[in-house]
Design a protein around this motif. Structure first.
Motif, PDB file in Angstrom:
ATOM      1  N   THR A 126      17.180   1.856  54.054  1.00 52.08           N
ATOM      2  CA  THR A 126      18.124   0.800  53.664  1.00 52.08           C
ATOM      3  C   THR A 126      18.335  -0.179  54.813  1.00 52.08           C
ATOM      4  N   SER A 170      30.264  -7.476  50.965  1.00 47.91           N
ATOM      5  CA  SER A 170      29.067  -8.236  51.337  1.00 47.91           C
ATOM      6  C   SER A 170      28.731  -9.289  50.287  1.00 47.91           C
ATOM      7  N   SER A 193      26.309   2.344  58.411  1.00 45.21           N
ATOM      8  CA  SER A 193      26.052   3.472  57.520  1.00 45.21           C
ATOM      9  C   SER A 193      24.891   4.315  58.009  1.00 45.21           C
ATOM     10  N   ALA A 233      25.989  -7.668  55.072  1.00 47.88           N
ATOM     11  CA  ALA A 233      25.297  -6.491  54.535  1.00 47.88           C
ATOM     12  C   ALA A 233      24.531  -5.760  55.627  1.00 47.88           C
ATOM     13  N   ALA A 252      24.950  -1.882  56.646  1.00 50.76           N
ATOM     14  CA  ALA A 252      23.789  -0.999  56.610  1.00 50.76           C
ATOM     15  C   ALA A 252      23.584  -0.304  57.955  1.00 50.76           C
ATOM     16  N   PRO A 265      31.499  -1.657  50.553  1.00 49.82           N
ATOM     17  CA  PRO A 265      30.584  -2.506  51.330  1.00 49.82           C
ATOM     18  C   PRO A 265      29.789  -3.477  50.459  1.00 49.82           C
ATOM     19  N   VAL A 266      29.402  -3.022  49.268  1.00 49.51           N
ATOM     20  CA  VAL A 266      28.636  -3.882  48.370  1.00 49.51           C
ATOM     21  C   VAL A 266      29.470  -5.081  47.922  1.00 49.51           C
ATOM     22  N   ALA A 274      22.314   3.261  50.389  1.00 42.43           N
ATOM     23  CA  ALA A 274      22.640   3.676  51.766  1.00 42.43           C
ATOM     24  C   ALA A 274      22.964   5.159  51.871  1.00 42.43           C
ATOM     25  N   VAL A 332      17.316  -4.176  54.601  1.00 42.92           N
ATOM     26  CA  VAL A 332      18.331  -5.217  54.781  1.00 42.92           C
ATOM     27  C   VAL A 332      18.010  -6.076  55.999  1.00 42.92           C
ATOM     28  N   LEU A 379      22.418  -1.978  49.647  1.00 43.13           N
ATOM     29  CA  LEU A 379      23.458  -1.080  50.156  1.00 43.13           C
ATOM     30  C   LEU A 379      23.747   0.071  49.190  1.00 43.13           C
TER      31      LEU A 379
END
Length: 402
Positions: free
Chosen positions: A85, A33, A116, A109, A113, A29-30, A78, A89, A75
């Motif tokens: 988080t 994003s 998650s 992101a 978030a 995800p990081v 998370a 975000v 993230l």
């Protein structure tokens, strides 16, 4: 469901930090994003126009990139703190939308978030952060007349909705799997407990009856050893027969516990040592006579009971006879099995000392007899006999549970 660490805040979960968990699940995800948001924001910050919430100064251009980068880096927390988080975000995404370039990439992101947070059990944080953050951002933009990109708002909203729906589906599926695992565990535990109870009943019935016979015969042998050696020899012979029969039954039960193959004949598939049935009742009554008790057996059956009913009725009669030998000091015992009004009725009574005053104490023997009758849809009653001693009455339906 994600578990909460003892002594930690409710938004701090450890459900996903399992040994061997792939690292890419944290970084994917990081990275996605970052690739979607940061380069595009940097390009637009250099060459694009800014909204009314910020000027086109160097600081505004730098802050736009920093806001996008900060939202992505959040993230990384998370797994540990999914609730905060999402809140962080959401705030950074709203600020970037209001003060950054007019046209910019969607807040990917924020979607990650939100998904998650829901998947890791921080649903309250997630919905509160999304609702409050988005409402405030739109209220400020509309109230101050700031021009916000409709595409950016719509794309971000769509991504967040999709992420939320997927996460809710995943959460529901996890809950269903957890519930299924719990039910399976409860069924296994219940089956194991039932099997332990069944084994306890069988061992008690086999061992207690044989030991009672051996105890009586041993006492008789010791008493007659000097005066009537032939009677003492007869008592020792009976002890040998009782111990051998008990040993055979225990071996048969152990064969069943070791596995079906050991308990069955390889040619016919029939049990090597079938459980006792009503054909063994005369032998049971004869064992009483061998102890010097005047025992009478009466059988009046119209139909042939099934194997489960026969074994249960025999075991109830066996336990009753055992109690007579151990406690009753009886000189006369009557065993009666009749079929009347669609019910098999087993009656065992004696003329011994009888039951003590007050409610009967349900030890392992009475408890086992009651369980055997109830498992077949029947009942078991105990009380004082007209003969003066104790009476056991078991009733089992002719069409009882097999």
């Amino acid at each position: 469901m994600a578990s909460v660490e003892t002594g930690s805040a409710p938004w701090m979960t450890t459900g996903d930090r399992r040994p061997g968990r792939p690292v890419w699940r944290l970084w994917a995800p990081v990275v996605v994003s970052f690739l979607v948001q940061v380069p595009a924001t940097a390009v637009l910050a250099l060459h694009g126009s800014f909204g009314p919430g910020a000027g086109a100064s160097g600081w505004s251009r730098s802050s736009a990139v920093l806001l996008a980068l900060a939202g992505v880096l959040c993230l990384l927390a998370a797994r540990r703190s999914p609730g905060p988080t999402v809140a962080a975000v959401a705030v950074l995404s709203a600020a970037a939308m209001l003060t950054g370039p007019t046209w910019g990439p969607p807040a990917v992101a924020l979607a990650f978030a939100a998904g998650s947070g829901i998947a890791r059990g921080a649903r309250g944080w997630t919905y509160a952060s999304l609702g409050v953050g988005w409402a405030l951002a739109l209220t400020v933009a509309l109230g101050l007349g700031w021009n916000v990109s409709g595409f950016r708002v719509g794309a971000t909203t769509a991504l967040v909705i999709v992420a939320v729906l997927l996460a809710e589906g995943l959460r529901t599926r996890r809950e269903q799997l957890d519930a299924d695992r719990r039910r399976q565990g409860e069924r296994r535990a219940s089956a194991a407990q039932e099997e332990r109870v069944r084994i306890a009943r069988e061992l008690h019935d086999v061992v207690a009856h044989s030991l009672a016979q051996i105890t009586v015969q041993a006492g008789m042998g010791l008493h007659l050893m000097d005066t009537q050696p032939e009677r003492a020899r007869e008592a020792l012979t009976n002890i040998k027969g009782s111990s051998k029969a008990s040993l055979d039954e225990v071996r048969g039960l152990l064969d069943v516990l070791r596995g079906a193959d050991a308990a069955q004949d390889p040619t016919t598939g029939a049990p090597r040592r079938p459980g006792p049935d009503l054909e063994a009742l005369p032998v049971l009554v004869q064992s009483l006579r061998d102890q010097g008790v005047d025992a009478v057996l009466e059988l009046r059956l119209v139909s042939t009971p099934g194997a489960a009913v026969q074994q249960a009725l025999y075991r109830i009669a066996q336990e009753s006879v055992t109690n007579v030998l151990r406690h009753a000091q009886a000189g006369r015992v009557s065993v009666e099995l009749v079929e009347v009004d669609g019910t098999y009725r087993l009656l065992v009574e004696d003329d011994g000392v009888g039951a003590p005053p007050g409610p009967a104490e349900h030890g392992n023997g009475l408890l086992g007899m009651t369980e055997r009758a109830e498992l077949l849809g029947g009942t078991l009653e105990t009380g004082r006999s007209p003969l003066g001693g104790f009476r056991v009455t078991a009733r089992v339906p002719v069409r009882g549970v097999a």
